[in-house]
Write an enzyme that holds these catalytic residues in place. Structure first.
Site, PDB file in Angstrom:
ATOM      1  N   ASP A   9      28.703 -21.717   3.770  1.00 49.94           N
ATOM      2  CA  ASP A   9      30.098 -22.146   3.763  1.00 49.94           C
ATOM      3  C   ASP A   9      30.907 -21.211   4.651  1.00 49.94           C
ATOM      4  OD1 ASP A   9      32.611 -23.105   3.173  1.00 49.94           O
ATOM      5  OD2 ASP A   9      32.270 -23.226   1.020  1.00 49.94           O
ATOM      6  N   ASP A 103      32.933 -27.678   6.944  1.00 48.21           N
ATOM      7  CA  ASP A 103      32.668 -26.239   6.894  1.00 48.21           C
ATOM      8  C   ASP A 103      31.503 -25.869   5.974  1.00 48.21           C
ATOM      9  OD1 ASP A 103      33.857 -26.874   4.515  1.00 48.21           O
ATOM     10  OD2 ASP A 103      35.487 -25.410   4.648  1.00 48.21           O
ATOM     11  N   GLU A 104      30.639 -26.832   5.669  1.00 45.26           N
ATOM     12  CA  GLU A 104      29.629 -26.615   4.639  1.00 45.26           C
ATOM     13  C   GLU A 104      28.319 -27.312   5.004  1.00 45.26           C
ATOM     14  OE1 GLU A 104      29.589 -27.142  -0.249  1.00 45.26           O
ATOM     15  OE2 GLU A 104      30.978 -28.300   0.986  1.00 45.26           O
TER      16      GLU A 104
END
Length: 384
Positions: A9, A103-104
Site C-alpha cells: 500500500d 494505491d494498493e
C-alpha cells in the site's frame, strides 16, 4: 506448499505524489480535495491526521481543526500515472499481481521460495519501488490476503511486516475489530453492541453464533478474525468502457424525453461504476438521426463516478451535438478510460451532499435492486 501473499500500500499516496513535485509540502499538514466549504477531504498527510482530520471529512471542518494546513486541489491523472509506474515495476518481477486500487496491490508469491527467499525478495521489491519512484510504500507478507493487508496497516508508515504461518491468530488477537477488512460504519456498531471490541473476542466466539446474529457476513468476519482466507490473487484486467443506448419506438424531437433518457442512462451507468469501485474520465454522447446519420462527441473530465458531474457533462455534450433539429432515432452514453479507483478519487470535485445522496441510493439499490430507488427524472410518466 505454504502459501505466500504480499499486500502493498502506497502511504498517503496522493500527498506523497504532491510532495515529489513540491518539496515545500514535506513535513507539513497537507489536505487534498475540493477547495469549497462544501467540499470534502480526499486524502491528508500524517501531520494533518494528528489534528483529527481524516478522508471524507468535510473540508470546512478540516480547515477549522488545522487552519495552517496546506490545501492542494488534486490531480487524478497524475496519481494514475505514478500508480501505473508502480504496477509496471511489480509486474516485471513477479508472475501474478492483483491491482486492488490506485494505491494498493496483492502479489502471489507461493512457490517463489524455491528460487528466492520470499521475505528477502519482498524487501528488495519494496526498496526498488521506493528507489525508482521516490514514493513511500508499506508491505505485509503472510499466508493470505486478509492477514497481509492487516500486516501492512500495522507496518505503516513506510514499513514492512512478516507474519509467519501459524502465528496469524496471536498477531490479530490484540487488534481492534476495525482492522478487519470489511468491517465498516454499519457492521462495527453491531459488533460493539455485542460487547466486541478486540479481535481476540471474535476468535473466542462460536462461528454458529456469528452466523445466527449476522448471517453469512458473520461467518466471513469470524474467518478473517481467525486468520482464515482462501481468496485468490486475481490478475487485474482493465475494463475499457461501458455504455448504454436507447432506440425510440418512434423517432422524436421531444427535448424533455431526450433529456430524461440521457439522465436515466447516466444514473444507471454511474451506479455500475460505483458498484465496481471504478471511475471514468472520458464521456461520449451518441446521436443517430432518422436518416441513420450517426454523430458522436466526447470530452475528457477529471476521474469521477458521481451522477451530478457526469449528468452536467452529458447534457452539455448533447446540446453541442444536436444541431440539425432532425428527428432522432437513437441516443447513447459511453464511459471510457475506466480505472479501478478508491473512493478517495471521487472527492476532488464532489460535495458532501452529493456523496451522501449517492451512497444512500447505492445502499438501497444493493439491497433491494437497481430499480428500487431512482431520481425524479427517471420516474415513468403518469398518465392523466
Amino acid at each position: 506448499m505454504e502459501r505466500q501473499v504480499i499486500h502493498c500500500d502506497l502511504d498517503t499516496f496522493f500527498v506523497s505524489v504532491e510532495r515529489l513535485l513540491n518539496s515545500d509540502l514535506v513535513g507539513k499538514p497537507v489536505l487534498i480535495g475540493g477547495s469549497s466549504d462544501r467540499g470534502v477531504v480526499a486524502s491528508c498527510s500524517y501531520e494533518a491526521r494528528t489534528y483529527g482530520i481524516h478522508s471524507a471529512m468535510p473540508m470546512r471542518l478540516a480547515r477549522q481543526l488545522c487552519p495552517e494546513a496546506i490545501l492542494v486541489r488534486g490531480d487524478h491523472d497524475l496519481y494514475s500515472k505514478y500508480s501505473n509506474i508502480v504496477t509496471e515495476i511489480i509486474e516485471e518481477r513477479v508472475p501474478l499481481v492483483e491491482k486492488a486500487s490506485i494505491d494498493e496491490h496483492y502479489i502471489e508469491m507461493t512457490g517463489m521460495d524455491k528460487f528466492f527467499g520470499t521475505w528477502k525478495m519482498t524487501q528488495e521489491l519494496r526498496q526498488l519501488i521506493m528507489k525508482e519512484t521516490g514514493l513511500p510504500i508499506s508491505f505485509g507478507l503472510s499466508a493470505n490476503k486478509t492477514v497481509s493487508k492487516i500486516a501492512t496497516g500495522e507496518a505503516k508508515p513506510c514499513g514492512e511486516r512478516k507474519i509467519d504461518q501459524g502465528s496469524e491468530k496471536p498477531f490479530l488477537a490484540p487488534l481492534s475489530i476495525r482492522k478487519i477488512p470489511g468491517i465498516g460504519e454499519k457492521t462495527y456498531p453491531v459488533l460493539r453492541n455485542m460487547g466486541i471490541s478486540r479481535i481476540a473476542t471474535l476468535q473466542e466466539m462460536d462461528v454458529f453464533t456469528m452466523k445466527r446474529v449476522m448471517g453469512e457476513n458473520g461467518v466471513a468476519i469470524w474467518k478473517k478474525a481467525n486468520g482464515q482466507d482462501d481468496s485468490r490473487v486475481t490478475p487485474f484486467h482493465e475494463q475499457k468502457s461501458m455504455s448504454k443506448e436507447t432506440t425510440f419506438p418512434v423517432d422524436t424531437i421531444d427535448m424533455t424525453l431526450l433529456r430524461k433518457t440521457l439522465l436515466s442512462m447516466v444514473d444507471e451507468l454511474a451506479f455500475d461504476l460505483r458498484k465496481e469501485n471504478k471511475l471514468t474520465s472520458c464521456i461520449t454522447v451518441k446521436i443517430r438521426y432518422s436518416n441513420f446519420d450517426t454523430h458522436t462527441q466526447q470530452i475528457k473530465v477529471p476521474f469521477t463516478a458521481i451522477d451530478r458531474v457526469i449528468s452536467e457533462t452529458v447534457l452539455s455534450l448533447f446540446q453541442k451535438l444536436y444541431s440539425r433539429r432532425m428527428l432522432i432515432r437513437l441516443i447513447g452514453v459511453k464511459f471510457s478510460n475506466i480505472i479501478k479507483g478508491s473512493s478517495q478519487a471521487d472527492l476532488f470535485d464532489d460535495t458532501l451532499d452529493d456523496l451522501n445522496l449517492s451512497r444512500a441510493m447505492d445502499h438501497i439499490r444493493m439491497r433491494f435492486g437497481t430499480k428500487s430507488v431512482m431520481r425524479g427524472f427517471a420516474l415513468p410518466e403518469i398518465e392523466r
